[in-house]
Scaffold this motif. Sequence first.
Motif, PDB file in Angstrom:
ATOM      1  N   GLY A 236      -9.683  12.999  -2.017  1.00  0.00           N
ATOM      2  CA  GLY A 236      -9.451  14.002  -3.196  1.00  0.00           C
ATOM      3  C   GLY A 236     -10.506  14.546  -3.719  1.00  0.00           C
ATOM      4  N   ASN A 237     -11.691  14.183  -3.390  1.00  0.00           N
ATOM      5  CA  ASN A 237     -12.878  14.753  -4.058  1.00  0.00           C
ATOM      6  C   ASN A 237     -13.780  15.332  -2.741  1.00  0.00           C
ATOM      7  OD1 ASN A 237     -12.297  15.299  -6.434  1.00  0.00           O
ATOM      8  ND2 ASN A 237     -13.176  13.105  -7.130  1.00  0.00           N
ATOM      9  N   PHE A 238     -13.182  15.502  -1.499  1.00  0.00           N
ATOM     10  CA  PHE A 238     -13.985  16.165  -0.226  1.00  0.00           C
ATOM     11  C   PHE A 238     -13.081  16.950   0.400  1.00  0.00           C
ATOM     12  CE2 PHE A 238     -12.882  11.800   1.441  1.00  0.00           C
ATOM     13  CZ  PHE A 238     -12.102  12.358   2.750  1.00  0.00           C
ATOM     14  N   LEU A 239     -13.642  17.734   1.181  1.00  0.00           N
ATOM     15  CA  LEU A 239     -12.825  18.579   2.084  1.00  0.00           C
ATOM     16  C   LEU A 239     -13.310  18.358   3.497  1.00  0.00           C
ATOM     17  CD1 LEU A 239     -13.624  22.116   0.464  1.00  0.00           C
ATOM     18  CD2 LEU A 239     -11.794  20.616   0.166  1.00  0.00           C
ATOM     19  N   HIS A 240     -12.278  18.502   4.380  1.00  0.00           N
ATOM     20  CA  HIS A 240     -12.908  18.100   5.784  1.00  0.00           C
ATOM     21  C   HIS A 240     -12.236  18.981   6.997  1.00  0.00           C
ATOM     22  CE1 HIS A 240      -8.826  16.651   7.048  1.00  0.00           C
ATOM     23  NE2 HIS A 240      -8.556  16.564   5.815  1.00  0.00           N
ATOM     24  N   GLU A 241     -12.852  19.406   7.974  1.00  0.00           N
ATOM     25  CA  GLU A 241     -12.506  20.183   8.756  1.00  0.00           C
ATOM     26  C   GLU A 241     -12.564  19.339  10.275  1.00  0.00           C
ATOM     27  OE1 GLU A 241     -12.662  24.988   9.401  1.00  0.00           O
ATOM     28  OE2 GLU A 241     -14.663  23.980   9.649  1.00  0.00           O
TER      29      GLU A 241
ATOM     30  N   SER B 193      -6.831  17.538   2.722  1.00  0.00           N
ATOM     31  CA  SER B 193      -5.512  16.870   3.349  1.00  0.00           C
ATOM     32  C   SER B 193      -5.751  15.451   3.916  1.00  0.00           C
ATOM     33  CB  SER B 193      -4.693  17.727   4.110  1.00  0.00           C
ATOM     34  OG  SER B 193      -5.670  18.300   5.343  1.00  0.00           O
ATOM     35  N   PHE B 194      -6.847  14.715   3.551  1.00  0.00           N
ATOM     36  CA  PHE B 194      -7.001  13.542   4.095  1.00  0.00           C
ATOM     37  C   PHE B 194      -5.708  12.746   4.004  1.00  0.00           C
ATOM     38  CE2 PHE B 194      -9.081   9.150   4.132  1.00  0.00           C
ATOM     39  CZ  PHE B 194      -9.491   9.172   5.498  1.00  0.00           C
ATOM     40  N   PRO B 195      -5.123  12.603   3.034  1.00  0.00           N
ATOM     41  CA  PRO B 195      -3.827  11.538   3.024  1.00  0.00           C
ATOM     42  C   PRO B 195      -3.047  11.899   3.930  1.00  0.00           C
ATOM     43  CG  PRO B 195      -4.677  12.316   0.927  1.00  0.00           C
ATOM     44  CD  PRO B 195      -5.258  13.318   1.636  1.00  0.00           C
ATOM     45  N   ASP B 196      -2.923  13.275   4.386  1.00  0.00           N
ATOM     46  CA  ASP B 196      -2.073  13.517   5.629  1.00  0.00           C
ATOM     47  C   ASP B 196      -2.436  13.219   6.939  1.00  0.00           C
ATOM     48  OD1 ASP B 196      -0.497  14.448   3.327  1.00  0.00           O
ATOM     49  OD2 ASP B 196      -1.023  16.378   3.563  1.00  0.00           O
ATOM     50  N   VAL B 197      -3.508  12.904   7.048  1.00  0.00           N
ATOM     51  CA  VAL B 197      -4.244  12.663   8.515  1.00  0.00           C
ATOM     52  C   VAL B 197      -3.746  11.261   8.920  1.00  0.00           C
ATOM     53  CG1 VAL B 197      -6.325  12.539   9.845  1.00  0.00           C
ATOM     54  CG2 VAL B 197      -6.182  14.061   7.997  1.00  0.00           C
TER      55      VAL B 197
ATOM     56  N   PRO C 274      -5.262   7.790  13.575  1.00  0.00           N
ATOM     57  CA  PRO C 274      -6.976   7.054  13.430  1.00  0.00           C
ATOM     58  C   PRO C 274      -7.802   7.486  14.127  1.00  0.00           C
ATOM     59  CG  PRO C 274      -5.151   5.548  13.942  1.00  0.00           C
ATOM     60  CD  PRO C 274      -4.288   6.794  14.015  1.00  0.00           C
ATOM     61  N   ALA C 275      -7.648   8.101  15.119  1.00  0.00           N
ATOM     62  CA  ALA C 275      -8.738   8.823  15.936  1.00  0.00           C
ATOM     63  C   ALA C 275      -9.341   9.979  15.124  1.00  0.00           C
ATOM     64  CB  ALA C 275      -8.209   9.446  17.274  1.00  0.00           C
ATOM     65  N   HIS C 276      -8.462  10.670  14.054  1.00  0.00           N
ATOM     66  CA  HIS C 276      -9.077  11.469  13.171  1.00  0.00           C
ATOM     67  C   HIS C 276      -9.530  11.035  11.850  1.00  0.00           C
ATOM     68  CE1 HIS C 276      -8.415  14.792  16.087  1.00  0.00           C
ATOM     69  NE2 HIS C 276      -7.081  14.593  16.220  1.00  0.00           N
ATOM     70  N   ARG C 277      -8.713   9.969  11.357  1.00  0.00           N
ATOM     71  CA  ARG C 277      -9.228   9.457  10.125  1.00  0.00           C
ATOM     72  C   ARG C 277     -10.171   8.636   9.871  1.00  0.00           C
ATOM     73  NH1 ARG C 277      -5.349   9.040   6.173  1.00  0.00           N
ATOM     74  NH2 ARG C 277      -6.204   7.617   5.214  1.00  0.00           N
ATOM     75  N   GLU C 278     -10.723   8.029  11.081  1.00  0.00           N
ATOM     76  CA  GLU C 278     -11.972   7.168  11.125  1.00  0.00           C
ATOM     77  C   GLU C 278     -12.992   7.702  11.158  1.00  0.00           C
ATOM     78  OE1 GLU C 278     -12.573   3.572  11.294  1.00  0.00           O
ATOM     79  OE2 GLU C 278     -10.606   4.048   9.989  1.00  0.00           O
ATOM     80  N   PRO C 279     -13.280   8.977  11.804  1.00  0.00           N
ATOM     81  CA  PRO C 279     -14.658   9.493  11.739  1.00  0.00           C
ATOM     82  C   PRO C 279     -14.835  10.280  10.371  1.00  0.00           C
ATOM     83  CG  PRO C 279     -13.376  10.119  13.798  1.00  0.00           C
ATOM     84  CD  PRO C 279     -12.441   9.155  13.047  1.00  0.00           C
ATOM     85  N   ILE C 280     -13.753  10.802   9.933  1.00  0.00           N
ATOM     86  CA  ILE C 280     -13.961  11.283   8.534  1.00  0.00           C
ATOM     87  C   ILE C 280     -14.445  10.423   7.449  1.00  0.00           C
ATOM     88  CG2 ILE C 280     -12.737  12.564   6.642  1.00  0.00           C
ATOM     89  CD1 ILE C 280     -10.793  13.763   8.823  1.00  0.00           C
ATOM     90  N   ALA C 281     -13.798   9.307   7.506  1.00  0.00           N
ATOM     91  CA  ALA C 281     -14.133   8.129   6.630  1.00  0.00           C
ATOM     92  C   ALA C 281     -15.441   7.644   6.868  1.00  0.00           C
ATOM     93  CB  ALA C 281     -13.128   6.659   6.916  1.00  0.00           C
ATOM     94  N   ARG C 282     -15.891   7.664   8.228  1.00  0.00           N
ATOM     95  CA  ARG C 282     -17.175   7.212   8.290  1.00  0.00           C
ATOM     96  C   ARG C 282     -18.436   8.176   8.100  1.00  0.00           C
ATOM     97  NH1 ARG C 282     -15.106   5.450  13.494  1.00  0.00           N
ATOM     98  NH2 ARG C 282     -15.702   7.339  14.450  1.00  0.00           N
TER      99      ARG C 282
ATOM    100  N   ARG D  45       0.902  -1.186   0.003  1.00  0.00           N
ATOM    101  CA  ARG D  45       0.055   0.064  -0.029  1.00  0.00           C
ATOM    102  C   ARG D  45       0.821   1.207   0.132  1.00  0.00           C
ATOM    103  NH1 ARG D  45      -5.148  -1.286   1.412  1.00  0.00           N
ATOM    104  NH2 ARG D  45      -5.564   0.778   0.560  1.00  0.00           N
ATOM    105  N   PRO D  46       0.498   2.335  -0.755  1.00  0.00           N
ATOM    106  CA  PRO D  46       1.355   3.462  -0.719  1.00  0.00           C
ATOM    107  C   PRO D  46       1.180   4.161   0.761  1.00  0.00           C
ATOM    108  CG  PRO D  46      -0.114   3.662  -2.700  1.00  0.00           C
ATOM    109  CD  PRO D  46      -0.462   2.354  -1.809  1.00  0.00           C
ATOM    110  N   ARG D  47       2.416   4.645   1.204  1.00  0.00           N
ATOM    111  CA  ARG D  47       2.330   5.357   2.293  1.00  0.00           C
ATOM    112  C   ARG D  47       1.194   6.615   2.384  1.00  0.00           C
ATOM    113  NH1 ARG D  47       5.065  10.148   2.360  1.00  0.00           N
ATOM    114  NH2 ARG D  47       6.351  10.680   0.799  1.00  0.00           N
ATOM    115  N   ARG D  48       0.636   6.663   3.420  1.00  0.00           N
ATOM    116  CA  ARG D  48      -0.190   7.558   3.635  1.00  0.00           C
ATOM    117  C   ARG D  48       0.526   9.163   3.703  1.00  0.00           C
ATOM    118  NH1 ARG D  48      -3.600   5.522   9.091  1.00  0.00           N
ATOM    119  NH2 ARG D  48      -4.536   3.878   7.879  1.00  0.00           N
ATOM    120  N   GLY D  49      -0.271   9.723   2.937  1.00  0.00           N
ATOM    121  CA  GLY D  49       0.396  11.386   2.781  1.00  0.00           C
ATOM    122  C   GLY D  49       0.808  11.545   1.223  1.00  0.00           C
TER     123      GLY D  49
END
Length: 409
Positions: free
Chosen positions: A241-246, A144-148, A151-159, A18-22
Amino acid sequence: MGRSRRVHGHRPLADGRRPRRGRRLAGRHSHALPTRGRRVSSGNAIDLPNALADWVTSETGEPLLAAAPHRAGASRSAWRIETGSENAPRSLFLLQDRNRGGGSARDAAVLRALGPTEVPVPEVVAIDADHGALLLTRLAGESSFPDVEDPAHREPIARHLMSLTTRLHALDPKSLSIPHLALPATAEDCARDTLAQTRGALAGLGENADPFFAFALDWLENHVPDRVERFSLVHSDMGPGNFLHEQDRITGIVDWEVAHFGDPMEDLAAIAIRDMATPVGDLAQRFAEYEAAGGQRIDLRRIHFYRALVLVRNSVMIGLGLAHPTPTMDVREMTLYQTLLMRAATLVLCDNLGIERPASPDETDPGVPEQSLEGRATEHALRLLRLARDRRSLMGALYSRLPQPLEPS
């Protein structure tokens, strides 16, 4: 080949590595809207063609304070814009079609239809269909989701992504006024319209078209899914890549130029494709969350089909852009990205044909002396050469196992 990850029988799009995150992969829709209020360039420079600058000023009725090019894909150019006054700047985002592709007009029509819904999207400020220009509000949030990493931040965004995808698919198509879109007449039409458009784009490449595309489209046209529970509006390129998150929430979904009424499984396939470069977590869990939120029942057979279709379509469209590059296009980056997509498409077709995925060649020998390349170009060029050789080997293995072998170009 590395160890494969399975999701209810769903194999990863590439090998187990898998490509490294970021690491960001540019795509046809790789631009995203930056944070509201950010200064777009030092000294408030205006780097924008005069005709577009005049149009922005005319449409907003405000002075143009700053404009800076923003990274985009093969189909459109993009700029970050600020208008108004220094004390109260207004942050906007400008898109313009390359080669009169019509994507901005389609994007605007979908955005206007989604504006009153629960699906968060930027607001259309102005559209000039004749020149393919689209001016949007700039939403809060980052792409910047690839840079997160946490997991405590990535998982809620993915959900939240899966929840919003469910909301999108729950919308009644008859309640959405999108002039250029029509409901499919049959389940097969969900894919056939995209296949016809991709065939047309492939014809535009002429003799420069890779024979792989004709082979892939032939297979896809002969294996179109014949059932769908409900027609929905599908983004068709959904995912990182096609969404924004805060913080832990998605603030907006962008790039709707290829959206259409079709099979919701297509969006899940698109998320799975983008997961190969920017993981969204365990795909089995993500799909279960989609179902639990009220989405349609997961059909992996249809997801497998749409993985191949979206990969082939995007590869062809990038090829069409590369055949007619504009001065602002990063040709090297787009070529690299197309090679990655074609490699993934080959692996997916192996899966769909029931062919064991061939082992990837050893990447330690790119076939050219590294001393012949310098600086940043070395990394890009070597990676491109390795991927190109890898794809040729994979396609050769795929072709050689068919009843009537074809020779890769």
